[in-house]
Design an enzyme around this catalytic site. Sequence first.
Site, PDB file in Angstrom:
ATOM      1  N   HIS A   1      46.232  60.813  77.198  1.00  0.00           N
ATOM      2  CA  HIS A   1      44.996  60.420  76.591  1.00  0.00           C
ATOM      3  C   HIS A   1      44.355  59.230  77.574  1.00  0.00           C
ATOM      4  O   HIS A   1      43.005  58.984  77.631  1.00  0.00           O
ATOM      5  CB  HIS A   1      45.017  59.725  75.068  1.00  0.00           C
ATOM      6  CG  HIS A   1      43.748  59.221  74.475  1.00  0.00           C
ATOM      7  ND1 HIS A   1      42.793  60.115  73.960  1.00  0.00           N
ATOM      8  CD2 HIS A   1      43.140  58.164  74.453  1.00  0.00           C
ATOM      9  CE1 HIS A   1      41.640  59.820  73.609  1.00  0.00           C
ATOM     10  NE2 HIS A   1      41.906  58.398  73.605  1.00  0.00           N
TER      11      HIS A   1
ATOM     12  N   HIS B   1      30.619  60.409  71.415  1.00  0.00           N
ATOM     13  CA  HIS B   1      30.734  59.269  70.224  1.00  0.00           C
ATOM     14  C   HIS B   1      29.132  59.270  69.777  1.00  0.00           C
ATOM     15  O   HIS B   1      28.170  59.172  70.538  1.00  0.00           O
ATOM     16  CB  HIS B   1      31.172  57.977  70.747  1.00  0.00           C
ATOM     17  CG  HIS B   1      32.546  57.940  70.991  1.00  0.00           C
ATOM     18  ND1 HIS B   1      33.368  57.892  69.854  1.00  0.00           N
ATOM     19  CD2 HIS B   1      33.523  57.976  71.857  1.00  0.00           C
ATOM     20  CE1 HIS B   1      34.688  57.973  69.969  1.00  0.00           C
ATOM     21  NE2 HIS B   1      34.805  57.832  71.489  1.00  0.00           N
TER      22      HIS B   1
ATOM     23  N   ARG C   1      38.698  64.880  75.241  1.00  0.00           N
ATOM     24  CA  ARG C   1      40.040  64.751  74.439  1.00  0.00           C
ATOM     25  C   ARG C   1      41.138  65.947  74.759  1.00  0.00           C
ATOM     26  O   ARG C   1      40.582  66.929  75.317  1.00  0.00           O
ATOM     27  CB  ARG C   1      39.724  64.615  73.087  1.00  0.00           C
ATOM     28  CG  ARG C   1      38.866  63.354  72.659  1.00  0.00           C
ATOM     29  CD  ARG C   1      38.383  63.505  71.276  1.00  0.00           C
ATOM     30  NE  ARG C   1      37.549  62.408  70.916  1.00  0.00           N
ATOM     31  CZ  ARG C   1      36.214  62.512  70.936  1.00  0.00           C
ATOM     32  NH1 ARG C   1      35.759  63.517  71.354  1.00  0.00           N
ATOM     33  NH2 ARG C   1      35.396  61.540  70.548  1.00  0.00           N
TER      34      ARG C   1
END
Length: 380
Positions: free
Chosen positions: A313, A339, A205
């Site tokens: 992104h 995640h 990110r």
Amino acid sequence: MANQKGHRRFGNIRKLPSGRFQARYQGPDGITRTAKNTFETERLAAQWLTLVESEIIRGEWQAPEAGDVHLSGYGKEWIAHRKLQPRTRENYEDLFRLHIEPILGQLALGAIKPQTIRSWRGKLLAGGTTEPQAVKAYSLLRAILNTAVREDEILKQNPCRIPGYDRYHTPERPIATVAQVLALAERMPPRYVSLITVAAFSGLRWGELAALRRCDVDLAAGTVRVPRKLAALKSGLEFGPPKSAAGIRVVALPAVARKSLGEHLGRFTGKGEEALVFTGDKDMPLRTGNFRRAVKWSKALADAGMPAGFHFHDLRHTGNNLAAASGASTRELMHRMGHASMRAALIYQHATSDRDREIAESMDRRITKGAKAGKGKKRR
């Protein structure tokens, strides 16, 4: 001295020294409550208990204290005391202040019904609030009221139980080709070439890239460690842990990103182990707005043959798709993306047309091989 009256099937009544009558009952939550007011006669107290019992039987009862607690104060307290990332807390505060409190803030929790939620959402959309923002506001309100139901036991049911209000259709984000990524990197000022390459081929990110330090890079192993992120808050930039424990990870880089990063470290990164890997022109931490202006993002996209709506992104999105198409399992994608749940990783497991063609061609080879083997057996 108060006199205790005879036992009733539901609740009990007693006569007070004043001569008035007091009614008490045990709610479905196991808590004994006393009527706020006393009654002139025993009969009136009994009638009140009958009404309460009928509400419980019909499933319409709610704790009386729900009428004493207003959403404005309860919601602000919820956000203030919840364990949240600083950026998330700011987002929640803005959502509550702009979209929830102006319309619902003065209502008691017990007064908020599903029809109240429908009316509130309609007013938001009619007033120009975008559907994504309305969905985020609804999801926040639902979370706040879930606490009122499950933890504080103020409400019996959450009024935010309307199907479809917690989601909206989002068009699939664009994915760049490898050639487009490399073309975009070539059109960057030298200081930002590696940032584009590493972003696209690592899946990190923006905040994770901006927080990378020299000590996090292992060029020999071709990996980067992600122990922190940089968040832009109203009060300034703040380093902190990734969004979740799963965000703390080590990501392997393909050769093109490793080579680009090595060259960048030699030219633009300070010598100390704690030096930030990627910085702006004045060696200051990266900010999205400053970056876009410095690299002339829109022009760079056009020159690289990419759509105008492509966001930074989307480089992460591109890298995750490339990893999935390369055969990464769901668990491997979860690790690479940082995640904890499978939900996001499964998005990238859909079949792409190129990968589907590879599968079909592989099937052709197996079919041909199997058919030849079958003919050979028949001849014998």
